[in-house]
Design a protein around this motif. Structure first.
Motif, PDB file in Angstrom:
ATOM      1  N   LEU A 226       0.840  -1.219   0.000  1.00  0.00           N
ATOM      2  CA  LEU A 226       0.000   0.000   0.000  1.00  0.00           C
ATOM      3  C   LEU A 226       0.866   1.257   0.000  1.00  0.00           C
ATOM      4  O   LEU A 226       0.561   2.232  -0.692  1.00  0.00           O
ATOM      5  CB  LEU A 226      -0.924   0.010   1.217  1.00  0.00           C
ATOM      6  CG  LEU A 226      -1.971  -1.109   1.315  1.00  0.00           C
ATOM      7  CD1 LEU A 226      -2.921  -0.835   2.474  1.00  0.00           C
ATOM      8  CD2 LEU A 226      -2.763  -1.262   0.017  1.00  0.00           C
ATOM      9  N   ARG A 227       1.952   1.213   0.781  1.00  0.00           N
ATOM     10  CA  ARG A 227       2.834   2.381   0.845  1.00  0.00           C
ATOM     11  C   ARG A 227       3.439   2.659  -0.527  1.00  0.00           C
ATOM     12  O   ARG A 227       3.448   3.801  -1.004  1.00  0.00           O
ATOM     13  CB  ARG A 227       3.945   2.133   1.868  1.00  0.00           C
ATOM     14  CG  ARG A 227       4.801   3.372   2.145  1.00  0.00           C
ATOM     15  CD  ARG A 227       5.873   3.120   3.204  1.00  0.00           C
ATOM     16  NE  ARG A 227       5.321   2.537   4.412  1.00  0.00           N
ATOM     17  CZ  ARG A 227       5.593   1.306   4.860  1.00  0.00           C
ATOM     18  NH1 ARG A 227       6.410   0.531   4.193  1.00  0.00           N
ATOM     19  NH2 ARG A 227       5.033   0.845   5.960  1.00  0.00           N
ATOM     20  N   ALA A 228       3.934   1.607  -1.171  1.00  0.00           N
ATOM     21  CA  ALA A 228       4.540   1.792  -2.500  1.00  0.00           C
ATOM     22  C   ALA A 228       3.513   2.352  -3.480  1.00  0.00           C
ATOM     23  O   ALA A 228       3.793   3.287  -4.232  1.00  0.00           O
ATOM     24  CB  ALA A 228       5.092   0.461  -3.002  1.00  0.00           C
ATOM     25  N   LEU A 229       2.297   1.817  -3.434  1.00  0.00           N
ATOM     26  CA  LEU A 229       1.267   2.266  -4.384  1.00  0.00           C
ATOM     27  C   LEU A 229       0.915   3.733  -4.170  1.00  0.00           C
ATOM     28  O   LEU A 229       0.666   4.468  -5.131  1.00  0.00           O
ATOM     29  CB  LEU A 229       0.009   1.405  -4.236  1.00  0.00           C
ATOM     30  CG  LEU A 229       0.114  -0.029  -4.776  1.00  0.00           C
ATOM     31  CD1 LEU A 229      -1.089  -0.856  -4.344  1.00  0.00           C
ATOM     32  CD2 LEU A 229       0.249  -0.040  -6.298  1.00  0.00           C
ATOM     33  N   SER A 230       0.904   4.159  -2.897  1.00  0.00           N
ATOM     34  CA  SER A 230       0.485   5.546  -2.661  1.00  0.00           C
ATOM     35  C   SER A 230       1.633   6.537  -2.848  1.00  0.00           C
ATOM     36  O   SER A 230       1.439   7.637  -3.328  1.00  0.00           O
ATOM     37  CB  SER A 230      -0.148   5.697  -1.274  1.00  0.00           C
ATOM     38  OG  SER A 230       0.854   5.649  -0.301  1.00  0.00           O
ATOM     39  N   ARG A 231       2.868   6.115  -2.472  1.00  0.00           N
ATOM     40  CA  ARG A 231       3.976   7.081  -2.549  1.00  0.00           C
ATOM     41  C   ARG A 231       4.731   7.037  -3.866  1.00  0.00           C
ATOM     42  O   ARG A 231       5.422   7.975  -4.220  1.00  0.00           O
ATOM     43  CB  ARG A 231       4.977   6.798  -1.425  1.00  0.00           C
ATOM     44  CG  ARG A 231       4.419   7.128  -0.075  1.00  0.00           C
ATOM     45  CD  ARG A 231       5.535   7.120   0.937  1.00  0.00           C
ATOM     46  NE  ARG A 231       4.998   7.193   2.278  1.00  0.00           N
ATOM     47  CZ  ARG A 231       5.683   6.896   3.365  1.00  0.00           C
ATOM     48  NH1 ARG A 231       6.940   6.526   3.268  1.00  0.00           N
ATOM     49  NH2 ARG A 231       5.135   6.999   4.560  1.00  0.00           N
ATOM     50  N   GLU A 232       4.679   5.894  -4.536  1.00  0.00           N
ATOM     51  CA  GLU A 232       5.441   5.755  -5.785  1.00  0.00           C
ATOM     52  C   GLU A 232       4.471   5.288  -6.881  1.00  0.00           C
ATOM     53  O   GLU A 232       4.388   4.092  -7.176  1.00  0.00           O
ATOM     54  CB  GLU A 232       6.582   4.742  -5.600  1.00  0.00           C
ATOM     55  CG  GLU A 232       7.570   5.135  -4.508  1.00  0.00           C
ATOM     56  CD  GLU A 232       8.456   3.977  -4.041  1.00  0.00           C
ATOM     57  OE1 GLU A 232       9.200   3.437  -4.879  1.00  0.00           O
ATOM     58  OE2 GLU A 232       8.398   3.610  -2.863  1.00  0.00           O
ATOM     59  N   PRO A 233       3.722   6.233  -7.462  1.00  0.00           N
ATOM     60  CA  PRO A 233       2.678   5.864  -8.420  1.00  0.00           C
ATOM     61  C   PRO A 233       3.200   5.044  -9.601  1.00  0.00           C
ATOM     62  O   PRO A 233       2.452   4.282 -10.231  1.00  0.00           O
ATOM     63  CB  PRO A 233       2.129   7.208  -8.895  1.00  0.00           C
ATOM     64  CG  PRO A 233       2.816   8.260  -8.116  1.00  0.00           C
ATOM     65  CD  PRO A 233       3.837   7.654  -7.232  1.00  0.00           C
ATOM     66  N   GLU A 234       4.501   5.179  -9.873  1.00  0.00           N
ATOM     67  CA  GLU A 234       5.066   4.409 -10.992  1.00  0.00           C
ATOM     68  C   GLU A 234       5.006   2.898 -10.732  1.00  0.00           C
ATOM     69  O   GLU A 234       5.012   2.099 -11.680  1.00  0.00           O
ATOM     70  CB  GLU A 234       6.507   4.854 -11.311  1.00  0.00           C
ATOM     71  CG  GLU A 234       7.548   4.588 -10.238  1.00  0.00           C
ATOM     72  CD  GLU A 234       7.586   5.651  -9.126  1.00  0.00           C
ATOM     73  OE1 GLU A 234       6.640   6.459  -9.031  1.00  0.00           O
ATOM     74  OE2 GLU A 234       8.562   5.645  -8.341  1.00  0.00           O
TER      75      GLU A 234
END
Ligand code: FAD
Length: 558
Positions: free
Chosen positions: A448-456
């Motif tokens: 979830l963190r990756a999806l929200s902070r790193e949209p790529e």
């Protein structure tokens, strides 16, 4: 009848012969296909060579190293402090073979060559089937390079040694050795997942009290680590607080001046499994260390190492599944009950085919992630995919292993529960990859963190899935579900396990649909995405092509 003849109580019959000297690479169709598909096929000669060792000598050594657990030697007979761990000779031989063949160093020996991490993942997959405990120091040694690369001077001295081929267990200063092993210390008593709760402190050394000529800032560390595996390593990457915040350090076992560093072992952990590996509790009583990466950025620095150890958790669990499956197939091929070999009994065929399907999907995902890691340095799409898919895969593949190994164990009946064979050891090991290097929930929260902070990362993931669109109706339906799964942001956290599970299944499906065997891919989509499966293994539909699934999994003659 003679008296002696009366005591011939029975003949031993209907038992499987010993399974020895299987080339674990040559005989594994799914593994060979995955390694080739993901660009590591050029390492085949090395993989074949290690496959023979792993399925032969290493298997015997693995059993010995686990039967003879490491012993803590805190003091010598005269009362001098030793802080050593004594290992059975089998352990040292396994380490020597693993290091010589590149389980730790292969990717760095072939640095820059596309597929080097994939081929190295293949070596780790083979090694882990024979012994899981040594996979811990080998993976940490492999992974430390990602953090060390932050400090060019340190990296120049250390990386060639980390990639070295001559295992050297003798205690001496790191730079006096040609090959090194490196561990990692993050977890403390009051916080493991939440490393910001660490209390260990690092104090910068004044100019006059510095030693060695490493050129980097030198510190003294005071504190503890509650889990500290492989305490016989030559050095560890350790987190400690400075005034600037949590920072990463390299703390060697021996200081450059030849004296012993103040890292004191308190005790060894008495673990459920992982017996050939020593895991300790330690105190840092003013331990000398050099800073790695910027002060205050320790978590980010060590997470680069952790990204690789998480890949190795996936490799470890996929390889445990494979070895458990090999054992189940071998037994059922030789054991008959109710007039047929077990492997020919319809319900057993369902169990074996389902296990084969799961094992193949776990292997396919693992090696796809290895390729993403491999290409990260040069390809932003692959870097973004690696960031997300490592957490997805670490969660899912590691979570599937314990139930899988138990099911394989059951294929052997009572013999699967007895220590004479390898299954009890595989079973004890199976939960560990899910717990360490960030437990299940932490992986889901990381997604979830990756999806929200790193949209790529989201873009890379859906691009990957999109490339398989139109190949299977269930898969296309699943794409629709996933696209909508993130809309209700208020409940994302509580739904994270469900979402990550389905992200993993969709990714496995995409990989299999694009590059795998058609029967495997279609059966996977029908059961794992289409809901045509029960909650346990062995619940595939009656029309399944059991022969193809089992046939691919049965170890092939070299
Ligand atoms: C055999 C073994 C060897 C190890 N070797 C090492 C080593 O060499 N070096 C090292 O640094 N560590 C090592 N570890 C430690 C391991 O990495 C940690 O145990 C692990 O990261 C979990 O930390 P914890 O034990 O403090 O549990 P906690 O952080 O207390 O977590 C307990 C549970 O709570 C969950 N949780 C935490 N936060 C949340 C949240 N926000 N929401 C929902 N759930 C949450 C976790 O997923 C976990 O399931 C080892 C562990 C084992 C078992």
């Amino acid at each position: 009848m003679t008296v002696a003849a009366q005591f011939l109580t029975h003949t031993v019959d209907n038992q499987a012969p010993p399974l020895r000297n299987v080339n674990l690479y040559a005989s594994d169709v799914a593994l060979r296909e995955a390694v080739t598909r993901e660009g590591g096929g050029w390492g085949e000669a090395d993989l074949l060579a290690y496959g023979a060792i792993a399925g032969g000598e290493l298997m015997e050594l693995g059993a010995s190293a686990n039967e003879n657990k490491p012993k803590l030697k805190l003091f010598d007979r005269y009362g001098h402090r030793l802080d050593e761990v004594e290992f059975h000779p089998a352990y040292h031989r396994i380490m020597a073979l693993g290091i010589a063949h590149g389980v730790a160093g292969y990717a760095w020996r072939h640095a820059g060559r596309a597929g080097a991490h994939v081929a190295r993942a293949g070596l780790a997959f083979l090694h882990n089937q024979a012994d899981q405990g040594t996979s811990c120091p080998l993976t940490m040694t492999y992974a430390c390079v990602a953090a060390l690369q932050h400090e060019p001077a340190l990296a120049q001295a250390w990386v060639p040694r980390v990639a070295g081929a001559d295992y050297d267990p003798v205690v001496r200063p790191a730079l006096a050795k040609t090959t090194l092993t490196v561990g990692m210390g993050m977890t403390e008593k009051q916080g493991g997942s939440d490393v910001r709760a660490n209390t260990t402190k690092a104090y910068v050394l004044a100019e006059g009290s510095r030693i060695g000529d490493a050129g980097n800032e030198q510190f003294e560390i005071v504190g503890h680590k509650w889990f500290f595996s492989a305490p016989m390593c030559d050095a560890w990457l350790v987190l400690a607080y400075t005034d600037a915040g949590i920072t990463c350090f390299l703390a060697p076992k021996m200081k450059p001046d030849g004296t012993r560093n103040a890292i004191r072992i308190q005790r060894l952990k008495d673990k459920l499994g992982d017996w050939s590996n020593a895991s300790s509790e330690v105190e840092f009583q003013g331990a000398w260390a050099e800073r790695v990466g910027p002060e205050g950025r320790g978590i980010a620095t060590i997470l680069e190492m952790v990204a690789l150890t998480r890949l190795d958790c996936m490799i470890g669990s996929a390889s445990l599944m494979r070895q458990a499956l090999v054992q189940a197939l071998h037994h059922t091929q030789h054991r008959a009950a109710f007039g047929k070999k077990l492997i020919d009994q319809p319900l057993m065929r369902n169990v074996l085919a389902d296990l084969a399907l799961e094992s193949e999907a776990a292997t396919a995902l693992t090696f796809r992630v290895a390729r993403a890691v491999d290409a990260s340095a040069t390809d932003p799409h692959e870097a973004a995919l690696a960031r997300l898919a490592t957490a997805i895969g670490k969660y899912w593949v590691c979570k599937r292993a314990p139930a899988f190994v138990n099911e394989a164990q059951e294929c052997l009946g009572g013999a699967g529960y007895v220590e004479d064979g390898p299954l009890p050891r595989l079973y004890r090991q199976a939960p560990l990859n899910s717990i360490w290097e960030g437990s299940g929930n932490i992986q889901c929260l990381d997604v979830l963190r990756a999806l929200s902070r790193e949209p790529e990362t989201r873009e890379a993931y859906f691009l990957e899935l999109g490339s398989a669109r139109g190949l299977n109706a269930e898969f296309d339906r699943e794409l629709g579900w996933l696209a909508a799964a993130f809309e209700d942001t208020a409940t994302l956290e509580v739904r994270a396990r469900r979402i990550v599970e389905r992200m993993a299944l969709a990714l496995q499906a995409a990989i299999l649909l694009k590059g795998g065997n058609a029967v495997v891919a279609e059966t996977f989509c029908a059961t794992r995405l289409g809901g045509a499966q029960g909650l346990v293994y062995g619940t595939l539909l009656a029309e399944t092509d059991f022969a193809t699934l089992i046939g691919r999994a049965v170890p092939q003659a070299a």
